[in-house]
Design a protein around this motif. Structure first.
Motif, short mmCIF file in Angstrom:
data_model
loop_
_atom_site.label_atom_id
_atom_site.label_comp_id
_atom_site.label_asym_id
_atom_site.label_seq_id
_atom_site.Cartn_x
_atom_site.Cartn_y
_atom_site.Cartn_z
N ALA A 1 7.59 -6.80 -4.00
CA ALA A 1 6.70 -7.19 -3.16
C ALA A 1 6.29 -8.75 -3.39
O ALA A 1 5.98 -9.59 -2.60
CB ALA A 1 5.14 -6.48 -3.34
N GLY A 2 6.40 -9.22 -4.81
CA GLY A 2 6.01 -10.41 -5.04
C GLY A 2 6.97 -11.40 -4.30
O GLY A 2 6.57 -12.69 -4.19
N MET A 3 8.21 -11.07 -3.98
CA MET A 3 9.14 -12.09 -3.41
C MET A 3 8.64 -12.26 -2.26
O MET A 3 8.72 -13.59 -1.73
CB MET A 3 10.49 -11.26 -3.13
N PHE B 1 1.32 -4.95 -3.30
CA PHE B 1 0.82 -3.47 -3.52
C PHE B 1 -0.54 -3.95 -4.40
O PHE B 1 -1.56 -3.40 -4.18
CB PHE B 1 1.49 -2.52 -4.05
N ARG B 2 -0.19 -4.73 -5.49
CA ARG B 2 -1.17 -4.95 -6.38
C ARG B 2 -2.42 -5.66 -5.87
O ARG B 2 -3.65 -5.54 -5.82
CB ARG B 2 -0.83 -5.79 -7.54
N ALA C 1 -7.91 -1.64 1.07
CA ALA C 1 -8.96 -1.87 0.06
C ALA C 1 -9.73 -0.42 0.07
O ALA C 1 -10.23 0.02 -0.75
CB ALA C 1 -10.01 -3.04 0.88
N ARG C 2 -9.65 0.53 1.27
CA ARG C 2 -10.28 1.52 1.26
C ARG C 2 -9.56 2.95 0.91
O ARG C 2 -10.04 3.74 0.59
CB ARG C 2 -10.88 2.02 2.65
N PHE C 3 -8.09 2.80 0.83
CA PHE C 3 -7.32 3.87 0.35
C PHE C 3 -6.23 3.43 -0.46
O PHE C 3 -5.67 2.47 -0.58
CB PHE C 3 -6.65 4.41 1.69
N ASP C 4 -5.83 4.69 -1.36
CA ASP C 4 -4.60 4.46 -2.46
C ASP C 4 -3.51 4.34 -1.76
O ASP C 4 -2.92 5.24 -0.95
CB ASP C 4 -4.73 5.67 -3.36
N PRO C 5 -2.86 3.16 -1.76
CA PRO C 5 -1.28 3.16 -1.14
C PRO C 5 -0.46 4.43 -1.39
O PRO C 5 -0.01 4.62 -0.52
CB PRO C 5 -0.96 1.89 -1.49
#
Ligand code: BV8
Length: 251
Positions: free
Chosen positions: A30-32, A41-42, A50-54
């Protein structure tokens, strides 16, 4: 030796390693795509992130328990991907691959299409394509229903059998596409240099590819502004961003 000088020498050594390597594999996360405006994701702390666990949202259980919530999350992310453009990191890889056919293979965990839009050929996608959809369950209708005919709901569903459409990505607990994983593992074992870009190295089996390459004798370099779970596998960690460092390595 001043830090800047150390960093300059590390980049120079990595640039020479890239020039000398016959078979280069890039494993991206994802950093790419972070500098293209797609949150990792981080980092993602806005909207539904913000409200749910991915990991809950990106699962079959999560989708079955609340199809609309998960569909809307993917719709939000799809809009972000469509609005994004490849960054200097994506473009540097594509330019190198075009100038030296067969020397560079990209394996990505990302479900966006920025490597492809940058012009990189034959990208191996381990976790699917967020811009594609498919039926949640095998279609039970005598004539398999065409996803394009789905009732445009959130999520769209089959007018024949009520089947739901889902994003064509790999959810947690789901198997990766066997052909992509097999190709990725054999490329990892055969490469001279593996460049791990923008991944925390926490999700398997993707993260295991770096150890496969190292154990097979390849040099492993990391490009990441922060520490990751793969630092111990690497010969060198270049503490910078994808868009800043990759043009220096592949320029
Ligand atoms: C979390 C982890 C503990 N869990 C797993 O790994 C699980 C379970 C598991 C399997 N084996 C294991 C072994 C050990 C432990 C656990 C497991 N794996 C699975 O479930 C896999 C499936 C995993 C795939 C899940 N799908 C994704 N994505 C698609 C969906 C979607 O996107 O919605 S994973 C998803 O999360 C991952 C996020 O990680 P990163 O990309 O690294 O991003 P992150 O935000 O974490 O970090 C960003 C990094 O970038 C850096 N950065 C920031 N800015 C920049 C910058 N500008 N430049 C450079 N770097 C930068 C940061 O410093 C940071 O380090 C990616 O892989 C991404 O694709 N399936 C499976 O094992 O199936 C089995 C099976 C086998 C047979 C039959 C049936 C089943």
């Amino acid at each position: 030796m001043p830090m800047r000088e150390q960093a300059r020498l590390a980049i120079q050594a990595a640039h020479e390693a890239v020039a000398a390597a016959g078979r280069i594999v890039v494993l991206s996360g994802a950093g790419m795509s972070s500098e293209s405006g797609i949150p990792t994701f981080r980092d993602a702390q806005t909207g539904l992130w913000a409200r749910f666990d991915p990991m809950q949202l990106a699962s079959t259980e999560g989708f079955r328990s609340d199809p609309r919530l998960v569909w809307d999350w993917y719709a939000e992310r799809r809009a972000g991907v469509r609005a994004a453009v490849p960054n200097a990191g994506h473009l540097a890889l594509a330019r190198f691959a075009a100038a030296r056919p067969g020397r560079l293979q990209i394996i990505t965990q990302n479900v966006d299409d920025l490597h492809q839009r940058a012009g990189s050929p034959d990208v191996i996608r381990l976790h699917g394509d967020i811009l594609q959809s498919r039926w949640l369950d095998p279609c039970r209708a005598p004539e398999p229903c065409d996803p394009a005919t789905a009732e445009p709901e959130r999520p769209p569903h089959c007018t024949q059998c009520g089947n739901l459409l889902r994003p064509a990505v790999v959810w947690f607990g789901e198997q990766l596409p066997p052909d992509a994983l097999t190709r990725a593992e054999s490329l990892a074992r055969q490469c001279d240099l593996m460049l791990v870009v923008g991944t925390s190295g926490t999700v398997y089996p993707a993260a295991g590819l770096a150890s496969l390459a190292r154990d097979a004798g390849a040099m492993v370099l990391i490009v990441n502004p922060h520490a990751s779970d793969l630092d111990a596998v690497a010969h060198q960690c270049l503490r910078g961003t994808a868009a800043a460092v990759l043009p220096l390595l592949f320029g």
